[in-house]
Design an enzyme around this catalytic site. Structure first.
Site, mmCIF file in Angstrom:
data_model
loop_
_atom_site.group_PDB
_atom_site.id
_atom_site.type_symbol
_atom_site.label_atom_id
_atom_site.label_comp_id
_atom_site.label_asym_id
_atom_site.label_seq_id
_atom_site.Cartn_x
_atom_site.Cartn_y
_atom_site.Cartn_z
ATOM 1 N N LYS A 116 31.756 32.910 46.440
ATOM 2 C CA LYS A 116 32.073 33.509 45.931
ATOM 3 C C LYS A 116 33.911 33.924 46.276
ATOM 4 C CE LYS A 116 31.701 37.786 44.987
ATOM 5 N NZ LYS A 116 31.423 38.635 44.696
ATOM 6 N N CYS A 172 29.862 41.043 26.909
ATOM 7 C CA CYS A 172 28.135 39.899 27.470
ATOM 8 C C CYS A 172 27.486 40.605 28.028
ATOM 9 C CB CYS A 172 27.989 38.463 27.585
ATOM 10 S SG CYS A 172 27.202 37.302 27.489
ATOM 11 N N CYS A 203 25.882 40.841 20.840
ATOM 12 C CA CYS A 203 25.955 39.870 20.378
ATOM 13 C C CYS A 203 26.659 40.409 18.528
ATOM 14 C CB CYS A 203 24.924 39.307 19.854
ATOM 15 S SG CYS A 203 23.904 38.766 21.768
#
Length: 412
Positions: free
Chosen positions: A259, A329, A336
């Site tokens: 990453k 999120c 949501c």
């Protein structure tokens, strides 16, 4: 030998005249020395067979697949005496060469139809349903660019006025410090390092204790002190004081994973080599169903995303999903009800109760207010552990002391 009676002799003569095979065998026995007579007799019998049984020539011309059916019809048409005398129809227990040949061809045809060695037909390019619409909604929710990653990410932590190789080194250091650490803590540590002098030479000249005080309280700061020292020494000895310009060279450095390598290539070298997948990108990709099957770690997610996501989106997808994961999120109790993808996300409202958006989220009434991010599950557990350490625990009280207290209250 006495002569036979007239009746027996007449019966034998009648039988010899009616049976051509008896006549042939008799001629062969009695005229064994005359080969020409035997051959002429055989030719006569053969021509007589064709005249008597014209259907037998049809059998040869019939295709092999219909042989059994034709033979059955011939058996029905022939009289029983002709079949016995000429051996026309064989019982089904006997196997003729044509029948066995036909069976062999059928077996070969079955094996050919299996096509075991042929590779399966490749289907079209897989991509998740509605991903373009979901990505458009995420862009809309991230249009404010007010997430912590937008103001305190690795792109904002280096000194823009420093030389190019120093800027690239500072980008790599900020990525190494950001592992398991909030962006606010990483930005504060980078400010102290830049004030001290965030170069390869200064990091090597600083002792471990002083370097630990500069980067504290980033996650695993003691381990990261060792990584910074070893990486700086390797850069000075092997790469002439600059960071490598390839993913292979970057992952060879201590404390640098895939990453960090892909993000360093994008930010420091302006080259897109892959998708930088952290915990936010890994979590959101699985929640949205952007993978063929659920993945267990960020590296599996990176490979799965790169299989279908267009390459021109690889650089954008990291900061989009990271900021989206910091504001909407969330790792625990995602918002949501405030997400525009709640009707197309397969994970919507499964782990999140319906509640009002928090201050600072894109759907909140006051988007300019401050926004506090939640920590990752690992950091959350460590924070709870620290809180339990700081809070004083009540001392246990024995039953005798409780009775004494109750008695004193009753007396008063």
């Amino acid at each position: 030998m006495p002569p036979c009676s007239p009746t027996v002799c007449h019966a034998v003569q009648c039988l010899a005249m009616k049976s051509p095979y008896f006549m042939q065998s008799r001629s062969v026995v009695t005229r064994s020395g005359d080969q020409n007579a035997a051959s002429s007799l055989r030719s006569k019998l053969t021509s007589r067979r064709r005249d008597v049984d014209p259907v037998s020539s049809v059998v040869v011309k019939v295709e092999e697949e219909e042989e059994e059916e034709v033979e059955a019809r011939i058996c029905e048409q022939r009289p029983s005496s002709a079949s016995l005398s000429r051996g026309g129809c064989h019982p089904k227990t006997e196997t003729s060469p044509l029948a066995s040949h036909s069976r062999r061809k059928r077996q070969l045809k079955v094996e050919y139809d299996r096509d075991e060695g042929v590779a399966p037909v490749q289907t079209g390019h897989w991509e998740p349903p509605d991903w373009k619409k979901q990505l458009g909604y995420i862009r809309e929710m991230r249009s404010g660019r007010d997430a912590p990653v937008d103001n305190m990410g690795a792109e904002k932590c280096y000194d823009s006025e420093a030389p190019a190789h120093v800027r690239r080194f500072q980008v790599l250091v900020s990525l190494m410090l950001s592992s398991q650490t909030k962006d606010q803590v990483t930005a504060a540590a980078m400010q102290k390092l830049r004030a001290h002098g965030c170069t390869v030479e200064n990091i090597l000249a600083t002792d471990d204790e002083a370097l630990g005080k500069l980067i504290y309280p980033v996650g695993f700061w003691k381990t990261k002190v060792k990584y910074l020292k070893r990486t700086s020494a390797m850069l000075q000895e092997v790469f002439s004081g600059d960071i490598p310009d390839s993913v292979e060279g970057l992952v060879s450095l201590p404390g640098v994973g895939p990453k960090m390598a892909h993000l360093a290539m994008d930010i420091a070298w302006d080259q897109v080599s892959g998708i930088g997948v952290d915990t936010h990108v890994h979590r959101i990709s699985n929640r949205l169903g952007w993978l063929k099957k659920p993945t267990k770690n960020p590296e599996e997610t990176r490979k799965a995303l790169e299989e279908w996501l267009p390459r021109e989106l690889w650089s954008e997808i990291n900061w989009l999903l990271v900021g989206f994961g910091q504001q909407v999120c969330l790792p625990v109790s995602p918002l949501c009800s405030a997400c525009l993808n709640q009707y197309s996300c397969p994970s919507a409202h499964k782990v999140s109760p319906t509640k009002r958006p928090k201050a600072g989220s894109p759907r909140s009434p006051n988007p300019t207010s401050s926004f506090t991010t939640k920590t990752e599950p690992e950091q959350e557990s460590s924070v709870k552990h620290e809180r339990t350490k700081k809070e004083p625990r009540p001392t246990p009280v024995s039953p005798t002391a409780q009775r004494t207290r109750l008695k004193s209250k009753v007396d008063h």
